[in-house]
Write an enzyme that holds these catalytic residues in place. Sequence first.
Site, PDB file in Angstrom:
ATOM      1  CG  HIS A  28      38.510  26.715  87.444  1.00 35.88           C
ATOM      2  ND1 HIS A  28      37.588  27.066  86.490  1.00 35.88           N
ATOM      3  CD2 HIS A  28      38.471  27.690  88.396  1.00 35.88           C
ATOM      4  CE1 HIS A  28      37.017  28.205  86.823  1.00 35.88           C
ATOM      5  NE2 HIS A  28      37.537  28.606  87.970  1.00 35.88           N
ATOM      6  CG  HIS A  79      31.916  30.149  90.430  1.00 38.13           C
ATOM      7  ND1 HIS A  79      31.231  31.125  89.719  1.00 38.13           N
ATOM      8  CD2 HIS A  79      33.168  30.642  90.612  1.00 38.13           C
ATOM      9  CE1 HIS A  79      32.043  32.139  89.479  1.00 38.13           C
ATOM     10  NE2 HIS A  79      33.224  31.875  89.999  1.00 38.13           N
TER      11      HIS A  79
HETATM   12  O1  G3P Z   1      41.635  30.184  90.539  1.00 41.04           O
HETATM   13  C1  G3P Z   1      41.066  31.389  90.194  1.00 41.04           C
HETATM   14  C2  G3P Z   1      39.618  31.287  89.875  1.00 41.04           C
HETATM   15  O2  G3P Z   1      38.973  30.308  90.606  1.00 41.04           O
HETATM   16  C3  G3P Z   1      38.956  32.611  90.075  1.00 41.04           C
HETATM   17  O3  G3P Z   1      37.870  32.765  89.277  1.00 41.04           O
HETATM   18  O4  G3P Z   1      35.481  33.056  88.983  1.00 41.04           O
HETATM   19  O5  G3P Z   1      36.486  30.862  88.568  1.00 41.04           O
HETATM   20  O6  G3P Z   1      36.239  31.676  90.885  1.00 41.04           O
HETATM   21  P1  G3P Z   1      36.458  32.050  89.455  1.00 41.04           P
HETATM   22 CA    CA Z   2      37.154  29.994  92.149  1.00 39.99          CA
END
Ligand code: G3P
Ligand code: CA
Length: 300
Positions: free
Chosen positions: A51, A93
């Site tokens: 992530h 992000h």
């Molecule tokens: O994989 C799901 C995740 O990336 C969604 O949440 O806020 O980390 O982009 P966020």
């Molecule tokens: Ca994400």
Amino acid sequence: MKTNGGNRGWKGLLWITAAVVAVKGGWGVLTPAPAEAVALPSSPATENIAHRGASGHAPESTLPAFRLANRMGADWIELDVHQTRDGELAVIHDKSVNRTTNGQGAVKNLTLSQLKRLDAGSWFDATHPKQTVSYRGARIPTLEEVLLSQGKQGRFCIEIKEGLPVGVEKQVLDTLKRHGLLPRHQPERVMIQSFDPHVLKRIRQSHPRLTLVQLIHFREAGSLSRPGLQQIADYADAIGYHQRRMERDDIRRAHREGLRIHAYTVNRKKKMRQLMDWGVDAICTNFPDRLRDVKRERHR
Ligand code: G3P
Ligand code: CA
């Protein structure tokens, strides 16, 4: 990455198993087995999605975090894109640079060269004082730079945020095409995820073979009915659930509709083990090394 068809294969097996159990157990008719009646397969094959890179160890969404994820055994790196004022695709992000750089402002109001002058690593040094490595001077990368950083085997889970201009999708797809990443490969090297179903539906129209993941908001997880899942299965291959909202039955119900199911964002080994026992297909984590270790335990 398995396709819908792949899921349907073992989904069929579950149904046969359920049918045999139903007949032997005296239910009399072929009704769907309750969740506890069918043992889901344990999943040593659960895919490891890093992530925002290995963002537990290095500043999120920077090349050091993506490279580290690769070294830590991630199958995929997850990333988010935003468009700069001069129309470039930046990997970051948040909508703004405030949290993860020493700058201020919305990405859409800054040019790429302005973004490139920002330090996207020092905030991480400051919040992780025990780290021995300094990430001072790490930069916000472009999508192109991230694609190139992973070599010929890189696999990318690209999130398209809600509320971005429609042109961003096309620009992402054009960039992937230029890099030879649209799904001619086996295993495939790209999946696109979004909380916005309209984004995914448009991509399904233009690129029917691309793997698509419908992300489900934390607040919506409990309300996903069978017809709701069936609607998603018409345009997507998988759903992504917040790990705290994921129940064992969600996995069974998704699989029954031919959907894979991913959990985000899982950082504790205990939770990883539980979700793997339940048969989750992929786990998105800030610590791909922890998930790698949990998967290794199961291969011993
Ligand atoms: O994989 C799901 C995740 O990336 C969604 O949440 O806020 O980390 O982009 P966020
Ligand atoms: Ca994400």
